[in-house]
Scaffold this active site. Structure first.
Site, PDB file in Angstrom:
ATOM      1  N   TYR A   1      -0.425   0.771   5.309  1.00  0.00           N
ATOM      2  CA  TYR A   1       0.075   2.075   4.837  1.00  0.00           C
ATOM      3  C   TYR A   1      -1.095   3.010   4.529  1.00  0.00           C
ATOM      4  O   TYR A   1      -1.146   4.155   5.004  1.00  0.00           O
ATOM      5  CB  TYR A   1       0.919   1.811   3.591  1.00  0.00           C
ATOM      6  CG  TYR A   1       1.500   2.991   2.863  1.00  0.00           C
ATOM      7  CD1 TYR A   1       2.854   3.294   2.996  1.00  0.00           C
ATOM      8  CD2 TYR A   1       0.745   3.761   1.994  1.00  0.00           C
ATOM      9  CE1 TYR A   1       3.423   4.349   2.294  1.00  0.00           C
ATOM     10  CE2 TYR A   1       1.293   4.820   1.291  1.00  0.00           C
ATOM     11  CZ  TYR A   1       2.633   5.112   1.442  1.00  0.00           C
ATOM     12  OH  TYR A   1       3.190   6.155   0.751  1.00  0.00           O
TER      13      TYR A   1
ATOM     14  N   ASP B   1       9.431   9.757  -5.096  1.00  0.00           N
ATOM     15  CA  ASP B   1       8.036  10.173  -5.258  1.00  0.00           C
ATOM     16  C   ASP B   1       7.990  11.617  -5.721  1.00  0.00           C
ATOM     17  O   ASP B   1       8.197  12.515  -4.923  1.00  0.00           O
ATOM     18  CB  ASP B   1       7.301  10.009  -3.924  1.00  0.00           C
ATOM     19  CG  ASP B   1       5.813  10.330  -4.026  1.00  0.00           C
ATOM     20  OD1 ASP B   1       5.351  10.775  -5.090  1.00  0.00           O
ATOM     21  OD2 ASP B   1       5.117  10.138  -3.011  1.00  0.00           O
TER      22      ASP B   1
ATOM     23  N   ASP C   1       1.948   3.119  -6.737  1.00  0.00           N
ATOM     24  CA  ASP C   1       3.134   2.893  -5.909  1.00  0.00           C
ATOM     25  C   ASP C   1       3.614   1.461  -6.088  1.00  0.00           C
ATOM     26  O   ASP C   1       2.792   0.528  -6.110  1.00  0.00           O
ATOM     27  CB  ASP C   1       2.800   3.061  -4.416  1.00  0.00           C
ATOM     28  CG  ASP C   1       2.889   4.494  -3.935  1.00  0.00           C
ATOM     29  OD1 ASP C   1       3.133   5.394  -4.750  1.00  0.00           O
ATOM     30  OD2 ASP C   1       2.685   4.698  -2.723  1.00  0.00           O
TER      31      ASP C   1
END
Lengths: 114, 114
Positions: free
Chosen positions: B8, B32, B90
């Site tokens: 990612y 987000d 995250d």
């Protein structure tokens, strides 16, 4: 929320589990590590932190604590023990009373260094 | 899971949003930052990453990616933009197929430096 997480680290490192436990709601849950069955409630949480603090472990933040636009905050830290280190990311959610309602600790076998 | 999160970061920084989007399940959700309404599904996710990559932002890990004993992994990183930085954690959860099913980004107004 960030102040609560900083108080968590400071209380833990001062060897004072009562400071840490007081940050949690009475019916809070802890999943440490994520994937283990959660523990629930003040008595179980008090026992959990008494044992962890007594182990001599100390917490070292790897980066500034993160907040959010919602009811969650998160922090990356390393648990330093006499013979090993564990790299962890904790995510806590908070109730309207400012108490921690859930704690989830992200670490796995590959996050342990001995 | 850690390899997926590293892919990612690498795909994002290579300016290749398709690499990032391919890591997600078709019906994945992204929140987000945490506290915003989630976006859902491949088309919305593709648009989200196309815009973010096009902004020129780059991701810099603050500490090693964490796994878990369950279906979650987490990473602390800084989003570097021309005129500001955002400190983020995250947390991704994964389906049995190894695809990301949920992404939650923990950052708030106080995690932005300009």
């Amino acid at each position: 929320m960030k102040a609560a997480l900083q108080a968590y680290v400071d209380g833990f490192n001062a060897g004072d589990p009562a400071v840490v436990v007081a940050l949690f709601a009475d019916d809070a849950t802890i999943e440490d590590p994520v994937g283990n069955p959660p523990i629930t409630g003040r008595d179980a949480i008090a026992e959990f932190y008494a044992n962890n603090v007594a182990s001599g472990a100390k917490l070292s933040l790897d980066a500034p604590i993160r907040g959010s636009h919602g009811n969650a905050a998160a922090m990356a830290f390393t648990v330093e023990m006499p013979n090993m280190r564990i790299r962890v990311i904790d995510v806590m959610t908070f109730g309207d009373d400012g108490k921690i309602s859930t704690m989830r600790a992200h670490w796995g076998p590959a996050d342990i260094e001995s």
